[in-house]
Design an enzyme around this catalytic site. Structure first.
Site, PDB file in Angstrom:
ATOM      1  N   GLU A 170      34.215 131.924  76.353  1.00 52.61           N
ATOM      2  CA  GLU A 170      34.311 133.636  75.894  1.00 52.61           C
ATOM      3  C   GLU A 170      34.949 134.549  76.642  1.00 52.61           C
ATOM      4  O   GLU A 170      35.047 134.470  78.063  1.00 52.61           O
ATOM      5  CB  GLU A 170      33.066 133.877  76.072  1.00 52.61           C
ATOM      6  CG  GLU A 170      32.983 135.680  75.367  1.00 52.61           C
ATOM      7  CD  GLU A 170      32.916 135.224  73.976  1.00 52.61           C
ATOM      8  OE1 GLU A 170      32.738 134.730  73.004  1.00 52.61           O
ATOM      9  OE2 GLU A 170      34.428 136.053  73.381  1.00 52.61           O
ATOM     10  N   LYS A 225      40.080 128.990  80.665  1.00 52.96           N
ATOM     11  CA  LYS A 225      39.392 130.599  81.041  1.00 52.96           C
ATOM     12  C   LYS A 225      39.118 130.445  82.437  1.00 52.96           C
ATOM     13  O   LYS A 225      39.480 131.760  82.885  1.00 52.96           O
ATOM     14  CB  LYS A 225      37.744 129.847  81.082  1.00 52.96           C
ATOM     15  CG  LYS A 225      37.035 130.325  80.881  1.00 52.96           C
ATOM     16  CD  LYS A 225      37.095 132.151  80.980  1.00 52.96           C
ATOM     17  CE  LYS A 225      36.046 132.941  80.809  1.00 52.96           C
ATOM     18  NZ  LYS A 225      36.008 134.404  80.578  1.00 52.96           N
ATOM     19  N   CYS A 281      32.625 137.803  86.649  1.00 54.82           N
ATOM     20  CA  CYS A 281      33.890 136.263  86.275  1.00 54.82           C
ATOM     21  C   CYS A 281      35.248 136.716  87.654  1.00 54.82           C
ATOM     22  O   CYS A 281      35.406 135.098  88.046  1.00 54.82           O
ATOM     23  CB  CYS A 281      34.967 136.593  85.311  1.00 54.82           C
ATOM     24  SG  CYS A 281      33.030 136.265  83.594  1.00 54.82           S
TER      25      CYS A 281
HETATM   26  C1  UDX Z   1      36.699 139.958  82.215  1.00 55.32           C
HETATM   27  C2  UDX Z   1      37.851 139.435  81.757  1.00 55.32           C
HETATM   28  O1  UDX Z   1      38.941 140.527  80.845  1.00 55.32           O
HETATM   29  C3  UDX Z   1      37.416 138.122  80.621  1.00 55.32           C
HETATM   30  O2  UDX Z   1      38.000 138.041  79.637  1.00 55.32           O
HETATM   31  C4  UDX Z   1      36.406 137.288  80.962  1.00 55.32           C
HETATM   32  O3  UDX Z   1      36.138 136.996  79.790  1.00 55.32           O
HETATM   33  C5  UDX Z   1      35.105 137.991  81.905  1.00 55.32           C
HETATM   34  O4  UDX Z   1      35.903 138.320  82.444  1.00 55.32           O
HETATM   35  P1  UDX Z   1      34.954 142.053  82.832  1.00 55.32           P
HETATM   36  O5  UDX Z   1      34.606 141.295  83.682  1.00 55.32           O
HETATM   37  O6  UDX Z   1      34.270 142.267  81.679  1.00 55.32           O
HETATM   38  O7  UDX Z   1      36.563 140.739  82.227  1.00 55.32           O
HETATM   39  O8  UDX Z   1      35.784 143.580  82.929  1.00 55.32           O
HETATM   40  P2  UDX Z   1      37.925 143.408  82.905  1.00 55.32           P
HETATM   41  O9  UDX Z   1      37.637 144.383  81.840  1.00 55.32           O
HETATM   42  O10 UDX Z   1      38.324 142.527  82.512  1.00 55.32           O
HETATM   43  O11 UDX Z   1      37.649 143.866  84.525  1.00 55.32           O
HETATM   44  C6  UDX Z   1      37.469 143.625  85.274  1.00 55.32           C
HETATM   45  C7  UDX Z   1      37.260 144.401  87.135  1.00 55.32           C
HETATM   46  O12 UDX Z   1      38.229 144.556  87.626  1.00 55.32           O
HETATM   47  C8  UDX Z   1      36.939 145.517  87.038  1.00 55.32           C
HETATM   48  O13 UDX Z   1      36.433 146.020  88.040  1.00 55.32           O
HETATM   49  C9  UDX Z   1      38.296 146.320  86.336  1.00 55.32           C
HETATM   50  O14 UDX Z   1      37.605 148.021  86.643  1.00 55.32           O
HETATM   51  C10 UDX Z   1      39.068 146.787  87.257  1.00 55.32           C
HETATM   52  N1  UDX Z   1      40.080 146.426  86.337  1.00 55.32           N
HETATM   53  C11 UDX Z   1      40.537 146.100  85.625  1.00 55.32           C
HETATM   54  C12 UDX Z   1      41.544 147.362  87.243  1.00 55.32           C
HETATM   55  O15 UDX Z   1      40.909 147.354  88.437  1.00 55.32           O
HETATM   56  N2  UDX Z   1      42.130 147.884  86.904  1.00 55.32           N
HETATM   57  C13 UDX Z   1      43.109 147.234  86.285  1.00 55.32           C
HETATM   58  O16 UDX Z   1      44.180 147.664  85.588  1.00 55.32           O
HETATM   59  C14 UDX Z   1      42.037 146.287  85.040  1.00 55.32           C
END
Ligand code: UDX
Ligand code: ADP
Length: 480
Positions: A170, A225, A281
């Site tokens: 996913e 993944k 993740c």
């Molecule tokens: C992530 C992946 O995006 C997704 O495809 C996978 O299935 C699960 O892991 P998620 O953990 O829900 O999803 O959130 P994501 O939006 O990727 O953000 C992860 C972390 O990175 C957050 O703490 C966010 O604040 C941080 N982040 C993200 C940044 O610090 N800067 C960015 O530019 C983007």
């Protein structure tokens, strides 16, 4: 032979992945009965709550999807064996946290829940069952699942059974889960049996265009993944490393990000500097990759990926250190407001949230933290910090003897204004929309001067903070 149509799906695990994914499948596939099972009765009760604001997972738009599907073909239940027996296809969507002890502790994934599921499927399945790995798993986990299932080709009653194992990771991100599920960039299906792959592809085919459904072998799917998450996390560590350099040199990381992001080979997404990545993740999957690389005799590759995680921890400690330095080298007994505890906006999830590490560092220094988050429950914050909440002190009272003793304390704040009462500094750690629209000239009156705003998410305007007479530190801003 064309794939037999799937009529009944069982998903084991009603968490952040299983719940929303199955709700969207049920919503889009009126002809399929979908049952989500979990051993956690309280979680199942919450998914069944008639009040849709009480669902255990907060995701924009999820309440509407669950509301529609629940009255038709979506059920949540604790009757695991029964649901497996009735299913043509079983998704495994259980937790796979990093191991905390034993072989591979701190890096390898703990597969005890996945293995327990495989055994449960082996025990209860009937006829032909397609087993789909949804949880993020280390490469070659399907091997173990297959071995357990193939030892169970005969049921206890002697009827023949058969299994096909697929990997279907996913890619949804929290906060945008419904949108990501309804219009995914791609759906990845790895497996060895073309009919099983076709059967799963036809489930997604109800709403996903065929060209977005990628088919690979099992191992490529599992590894894709981990790699996708490692690449995304690497971008964040890269931009955070540049943020530190910007602060040291007078550059602005937002301008640098915009400048490099317009190169179509680099692209503009995932270039926001911040307090480091959190979530269930990124760290887990990279550590998993590191463990695999070491296992396969590739220590240089392992070190390369491990540095992405190391830089992330450094960034979090660096922010706590900056706060202490700016507040005259000590935060003992000082009130600080923390705005945002979730690991990112639009979720109530705090797993690996940067706020946890930063708050712990400040508590260690003896700070008094008023914590505000629009969606995270105070019980969750207490669990994450390993510290029960104190009573909110009177904002007028000066430092108490207890606070100057060096004991860090925290309390939940119902509003931003309450959190800022009497504070010497405020840290913005989650980019909730409401934090973008604060009236700083009003809030500044509540703080003890000279007061600081530490904006780790680039949500405030420099002009508004300065106009309010507050001092500003902003991530990656060498000129704040
Ligand atoms: C992530 C992946 O995006 C997704 O495809 C996978 O299935 C699960 O892991 P998620 O953990 O829900 O999803 O959130 P994501 O939006 O990727 O953000 C992860 C972390 O990175 C957050 O703490 C966010 O604040 C941080 N982040 C993200 C940044 O610090 N800067 C960015 O530019 C983007
Ligand atoms: P994710 O983010 O991967 O969805 P969560 O921790 O949110 O992870 O959810 C995993 C869910 O799986 C939990 O609600 C847990 O109770 C459930 N679970 C774990 N093992 C089993 C099992 N053997 N049978 C049923 N449910 C399980």
């Amino acid at each position: 032979m064309p794939a037999a149509p799937i009529r009944s799906i069982c998903c084991i695990g009603a968490g952040y992945v299983g719940g929303p994914t199955m709700a969207v499948i049920a919503d889009r596939c009126a002809d399929i009965q979908v049952t989500v099972v979990d051993i956690n009765q309280a979680r199942i009760d919450a998914w069944n709550d008639p009040d849709l604001s009480k669902l255990p997972v907060y995701e924009p738009g999820l309440d509407a999807v669950v509301g529609r599907a629940r009255s038709r073909n979506l059920r949540f239940s604790t009757a695991v064996d029964e649901a497996i027996a009735a299913a043509d296809m079983v998704f495994i969507s259980v937790n796979t946290p990093t191991k905390t002890k034993g072989l591979g502790a701190g890096q390898a994934s703990d597969l005890r829940w996945v293995e327990a599921c495989a055994r449960q499927v082996a025990k209860s399945a009937q006829g032909h069952t397609i087993v789909v790995e949804k949880s993020t798993l280390p490469v070659r986990t399907a091997e173990a699942v297959k071995a357990i299932l193939s030892a169970a080709q005969q049921s206890d009653h002697g009827e023949p059974r058969s299994f096909a194992v697929l990997s279907n990771p996913e890619f949804l991100a929290e906060g945008t889960a419904v949108r990501d599920l309804e219009s995914p960039d791609r759906v990845l299906i790895g497996g060895e049996h073309p009919e099983a792959i076709d059967a799963l592809a036809s489930v997604y085919g109800h709403w996903v265009p065929q060209e977005r459904i990628l088919r690979t072998n099992l191992w490529s799917s599992e590894l894709s993944k981990l790699t996708a998450n490692a690449f995304l996390a690497q971008r964040i560590s890269s931009i955070n490393s540049v943020a530190a350099l910007c602060e040291a040199t007078g550059a602005d990381v937002r301008e640098v990000a915009r400048a490099i992001g317009t190169d179509s080979r680099i692209g503009p997404k995932f270039l926001n500097a911040g307090p480091g990545f959190g979530g269930s993740c990124f760290q887990k999957d990279i550590l998993n990759l590191v463990y695999l690389c070491r296992h396969f005799g590739l220590p240089e590759v392992a070190d390369y990926w491990e540095s992405v995680v190391n830089l992330n921890s450094w960034q979090q400690h660096r922010i706590a250190r900056t706060v202490v330095q700016k507040l005259f080298g000590t935060v003992t007994g000082k009130r600080l407001a923390i705005l945002g505890f979730a690991f990112k906006a639009d979720t109530n999830d705090t797993r690996e949230a940067p706020a946890i590490r930063i708050a712990r560092d400040l508590l260690e220094e003896g700070a008094q933290l008023a914590i505000h988050d629009p969606k995270v429950e105070s019980e969750q914050i207490a669990r994450d910090l390993g510290l029960i909440a104190s009573e909110a002190p009177d904002a007028e009272s000066g430092p108490t003897r207890a606070s100057l003793s060096g004991e860090g304390t925290w309390w939940p704040s119902a509003s931003v204004a309450d959190a800022l009462d009497g504070a010497d500094g405020v840290l913005i750690l989650t980019e909730w929309n409401e934090y973008r629209q604060l009236d700083w000239s009003d809030l500044a009156q509540r703080m003890r001067q000279p007061a600081w705003v530490f904006d780790a998410r680039s949500v405030v305007s420099r002009e508004a903070i300065h106009a309010a007479g507050l001092q500003l530190w902003r991530v990656g801003d060498g000129d704040a």
